[in-house]
Design a protein around this motif. Sequence first.
Motif, PDB file in Angstrom:
ATOM      1  N   ARG A  63       0.836  -1.216   0.000  1.00 17.88           N
ATOM      2  CA  ARG A  63       0.000   0.000   0.000  1.00 17.88           C
ATOM      3  C   ARG A  63       0.861   1.252   0.000  1.00 17.88           C
TER       4      ARG A  63
ATOM      5  N   SER B  93      -5.596  -1.121   8.565  1.00 13.58           N
ATOM      6  CA  SER B  93      -6.530  -1.735   7.606  1.00 13.58           C
ATOM      7  C   SER B  93      -5.985  -3.048   7.047  1.00 13.58           C
ATOM      8  N   TRP B  94      -4.638  -3.202   7.057  1.00 15.29           N
ATOM      9  CA  TRP B  94      -4.044  -4.417   6.517  1.00 15.29           C
ATOM     10  C   TRP B  94      -3.958  -5.534   7.563  1.00 15.29           C
ATOM     11  N   ASP B 127      -0.745   3.292   8.297  1.00 17.53           N
ATOM     12  CA  ASP B 127      -1.739   2.954   7.288  1.00 17.53           C
ATOM     13  C   ASP B 127      -1.880   4.116   6.311  1.00 17.53           C
ATOM     14  N   ALA B 131      -6.975   3.684   2.557  1.00 22.40           N
ATOM     15  CA  ALA B 131      -7.248   2.329   3.052  1.00 22.40           C
ATOM     16  C   ALA B 131      -7.923   2.389   4.431  1.00 22.40           C
TER      17      ALA B 131
END
Lengths: 166, 198
Positions: A63, B93-94, B127, B131
């Motif tokens: 990400r 979020s992961w 994060d 996300a």
Amino acid sequence: MRKSIFAFGFSIFFILVFAGIASAQQPQATPSDDQVNAIAKQLYCPVCENTPLDVCPTTACARWRDLIRQQLAAGKTEQEIKDFFVAQYGARVLGTPPPRGINLLVYLVPVVAVVAGAYILFRVYRSWKRPIPLPQSPPTDVAPPPAQAATEDEYIHRLEEEVRKG
Amino acid sequence: MDEIVTEQTEPTEQPEPTERPAQKIIPRWGRIIAWVGLFALLAIVAMLLLRNLQGPVAVGQVPPTFTLTTFDGKQYGPAEMSGKVVLVNFWASWCKPCEQEAPDLETAWEDYQPRGDVLFLGIAWTDTESASLAYIDRFKITYPNGPDLGTVISQAYRITGVPETYIIDKQGKLAYAKLSPFTSLAEIKAAIDPLLGP
């Protein structure tokens, strides 16, 4: 004829200049993986310490790489992207810590250690080269003084005579 | 025959090479600076090692104060937390285990929010904002949530990962710490209810 050539050249020049400016201002459409990784390899995510972002396999790092891609696409420079990551996630995301506060030690200690080591080596080397002062008393077995040499000659002379007498 | 007396000349002792002691090589001021520098460096290294060895904030201690700026721009600091039971939840979020407890935390918040003396704060750790917002939307989380900008809050709490949850009592002391996900709504309530008083 000459006028039309000049006008053509002039218009080509302007087109190139404006096209250059426009392309410089326009954000990149799709930054390549190489462009993303060039920045990512300078960053580390706190989740997987000691693994550069460009090779980190976790979702969190994927990400972050997407975030770099988005920022490149938005026309941000490498430094702007790194500054953004520091603001968001702290200075520890950087591969090389910024030379501020306690981080200064990382830069100063090796230099000071090398300079101090070189200085000590220099002083030691110089002390080795300095001549060692000889003791005050004259050495007896190296170079006998003339008086002693004469005594020895006399002694040898007497010894030879005794041998001759049998 | 005369007796020849020969005097045995004792081997004269060679003078030992004069060694310059280390003290002479480095001047006095240099030695003082070197020792002070070395001790200062060792003190700093020891301090950092001790801080790393401290582990998470312990129950009974006064936890670090912080101000959280939520994703919608509101700020929650010591003034907003004062006199309340505050649940601080670190998530990402992961993080799959975070998903396990997210619905229970939201349900607990909906139960406690009308009281006014309980505050839930969600802190998104390392994060991305998009996300995080997607995660909040997915689990329909309504309690205040914000990013841990510069990882300042997580470093102050010395968290070791996510999820981690800390509950602060009304006196401002840490009353409960959980370094793994809550497994049920009952577990969350069992941690908060004793702190609410009659």
